[in-house]
Design a protein around this motif. Structure first.
Motif, mmCIF file in Angstrom:
data_model
loop_
_atom_site.group_PDB
_atom_site.id
_atom_site.type_symbol
_atom_site.label_atom_id
_atom_site.label_comp_id
_atom_site.label_asym_id
_atom_site.label_seq_id
_atom_site.Cartn_x
_atom_site.Cartn_y
_atom_site.Cartn_z
ATOM 1 N N UNK A 120 0.823 -1.201 0.000
ATOM 2 C CA UNK A 120 0.000 0.000 0.000
ATOM 3 C C UNK A 120 0.865 1.262 0.000
ATOM 4 N N UNK A 121 1.897 1.278 0.825
ATOM 5 C CA UNK A 121 2.772 2.439 0.914
ATOM 6 C C UNK A 121 3.509 2.674 -0.400
ATOM 7 N N UNK A 122 3.946 1.597 -1.045
ATOM 8 C CA UNK A 122 4.633 1.722 -2.329
ATOM 9 C C UNK A 122 3.703 2.279 -3.396
ATOM 10 N N UNK A 123 2.475 1.763 -3.442
ATOM 11 C CA UNK A 123 1.516 2.242 -4.437
ATOM 12 C C UNK A 123 1.112 3.686 -4.155
ATOM 13 N N UNK A 124 0.998 4.045 -2.871
ATOM 14 C CA UNK A 124 0.673 5.425 -2.510
ATOM 15 C C UNK A 124 1.779 6.373 -2.959
ATOM 16 N N UNK A 125 3.026 5.945 -2.816
ATOM 17 C CA UNK A 125 4.157 6.759 -3.266
ATOM 18 C C UNK A 125 4.138 6.919 -4.775
ATOM 19 N N UNK A 126 3.854 5.838 -5.485
ATOM 20 C CA UNK A 126 3.810 5.895 -6.946
ATOM 21 C C UNK A 126 2.704 6.831 -7.422
ATOM 22 N N UNK A 127 1.534 6.767 -6.766
ATOM 23 C CA UNK A 127 0.434 7.658 -7.139
ATOM 24 C C UNK A 127 0.802 9.115 -6.885
ATOM 25 N N UNK A 128 1.510 9.369 -5.783
ATOM 26 C CA UNK A 128 1.907 10.737 -5.450
ATOM 27 C C UNK A 128 2.927 11.282 -6.449
ATOM 28 N N UNK A 129 3.808 10.406 -6.939
ATOM 29 C CA UNK A 129 4.876 10.836 -7.836
ATOM 30 C C UNK A 129 4.402 11.017 -9.269
ATOM 31 N N UNK A 145 -4.769 4.404 7.045
ATOM 32 C CA UNK A 145 -4.394 4.404 5.625
ATOM 33 C C UNK A 145 -4.459 5.815 5.044
ATOM 34 N N UNK A 146 -5.466 6.579 5.465
ATOM 35 C CA UNK A 146 -5.597 7.946 4.976
ATOM 36 C C UNK A 146 -4.439 8.825 5.406
ATOM 37 N N UNK A 147 -4.041 8.696 6.645
ATOM 38 C CA UNK A 147 -2.927 9.509 7.148
ATOM 39 C C UNK A 147 -1.594 9.053 6.557
ATOM 40 N N UNK A 148 -1.463 7.763 6.284
ATOM 41 C CA UNK A 148 -0.250 7.275 5.613
ATOM 42 C C UNK A 148 -0.159 7.879 4.223
ATOM 43 N N UNK A 149 -1.274 7.867 3.489
ATOM 44 C CA UNK A 149 -1.304 8.471 2.155
ATOM 45 C C UNK A 149 -0.963 9.956 2.224
ATOM 46 N N UNK A 150 -1.527 10.643 3.208
ATOM 47 C CA UNK A 150 -1.266 12.076 3.370
ATOM 48 C C UNK A 150 0.207 12.347 3.657
ATOM 49 N N UNK A 151 0.805 11.573 4.551
ATOM 50 C CA UNK A 151 2.213 11.762 4.907
ATOM 51 C C UNK A 151 3.128 11.459 3.721
ATOM 52 N N UNK A 152 2.815 10.410 2.972
ATOM 53 C CA UNK A 152 3.641 10.052 1.814
ATOM 54 C C UNK A 152 3.559 11.136 0.747
ATOM 55 N N UNK A 153 2.333 11.596 0.459
ATOM 56 C CA UNK A 153 2.162 12.638 -0.552
ATOM 57 C C UNK A 153 2.868 13.922 -0.122
ATOM 58 N N UNK A 154 2.669 14.319 1.143
ATOM 59 C CA UNK A 154 3.309 15.546 1.635
ATOM 60 C C UNK A 154 4.824 15.413 1.612
ATOM 61 N N UNK A 155 5.334 14.254 2.006
ATOM 62 C CA UNK A 155 6.780 14.023 1.987
ATOM 63 C C UNK A 155 7.360 14.159 0.597
ATOM 64 N N UNK A 156 6.662 13.574 -0.384
ATOM 65 C CA UNK A 156 7.147 13.645 -1.768
ATOM 66 C C UNK A 156 7.161 15.100 -2.258
ATOM 67 N N UNK A 157 6.098 15.843 -1.984
ATOM 68 C CA UNK A 157 6.036 17.218 -2.481
ATOM 69 C C UNK A 157 6.997 18.143 -1.734
ATOM 70 N N UNK A 158 7.269 17.861 -0.469
ATOM 71 C CA UNK A 158 8.295 18.629 0.246
ATOM 72 C C UNK A 158 9.659 18.435 -0.419
ATOM 73 N N UNK A 159 9.953 17.192 -0.805
ATOM 74 C CA UNK A 159 11.212 16.901 -1.506
ATOM 75 C C UNK A 159 11.245 17.618 -2.850
#
Length: 206
Positions: free
Chosen positions: A7-16, A154-168
């Motif tokens: 789930x975390x990997x797919x969430x990262x891919x969707x964010x990127x 799951x929602x907060x994990x998605x939020x943290x992953x998306x925010x982390x990617x955009x901060x980078x």
């Protein structure tokens, strides 16, 4: 929750994947500096948290199943993206690639407030976000567990992953902005982001 790592990997891919959020973050970072980019990201995160809460209360499924409500969100979101695109495309001024001076605190506040608002509204009015919660997340929920608790996690994990990617992304854009100081490039980038935002809006409609 099943297969949390997947789930975390797919969430990262969707964010990127390049999309509306990516264009907004890039546009605001290039236009007003890293602070505006970070606040755009916080706005995006607030929109995701909003839909997490909606999903917990079961309204995400209701909205997804209601043709009327889904289309209201769809067309409002599309109209907002087209508005942002037109504003970016037709503005006559080029981007200021330097930081806003300290003495211009009112202007700085206006920039970051507007950036946060854009990030939040674009996610709240994005019907794809609804579909993430009613199609993607349920695949990783254990039916015998506490559904609401799992949705929140799951929602907060998605939020943290998306925010982390955009901060980078904002960080690297800020580092690279010295290469983008030429007015010709600034104007070209501004027109491109405008066209992309309008394109996402039109795509959302059709």
């Amino acid at each position: 929750m099943d297969h949390l790592a997947a789930y975390m990997l797919m969430a990262l891919m969707m964010s990127m994947l390049p999309g509306t959020d990516t264009v907004l973050v890039m546009k605001n970072t290039m236009a007003h500096g890293s602070k505006a980019g970070y606040y755009t990201t916080l706005g995006i995160a607030s929109g995701l948290i909003f839909w997490t809460m909606i999903a917990v209360f079961g309204l995400a499924v209701v909205i997804a199943r209601s043709v009327f409500l889904f289309h209201v969100i769809k067309y409002l979101g599309a109209a907002y993206l087209i508005y942002l695109g037109l504003r970016a495309f037709f503005t006559k001024s080029t981007f200021s690639m330097d930081s806003v001076p300290d003495h211009n605190k009112k202007s700085t506040h206006a920039y970051v407030k507007d950036s946060f608002f854009q990030g939040a509204v674009s996610n709240v009015l994005n019907p794809k976000t609804v579909l993430v919660y009613v199609t993607f997340m349920p695949q990783f929920i254990h039916v015998n567990g506490n559904t609401n608790q799992q949705l929140i996690i799951l929602g907060f994990i998605l939020t943290l992953i998306a925010a982390g990617w955009f901060f980078i992304l904002v960080y690297f854009l800020d580092v690279m902005k010295k290469w983008f100081k030429k007015p010709v490039f600034q104007k070209f980038f501004q027109k491109c982001t405008g066209v992309l935002l309008m394109g996402f809006g039109v795509k959302m409609i059709v």
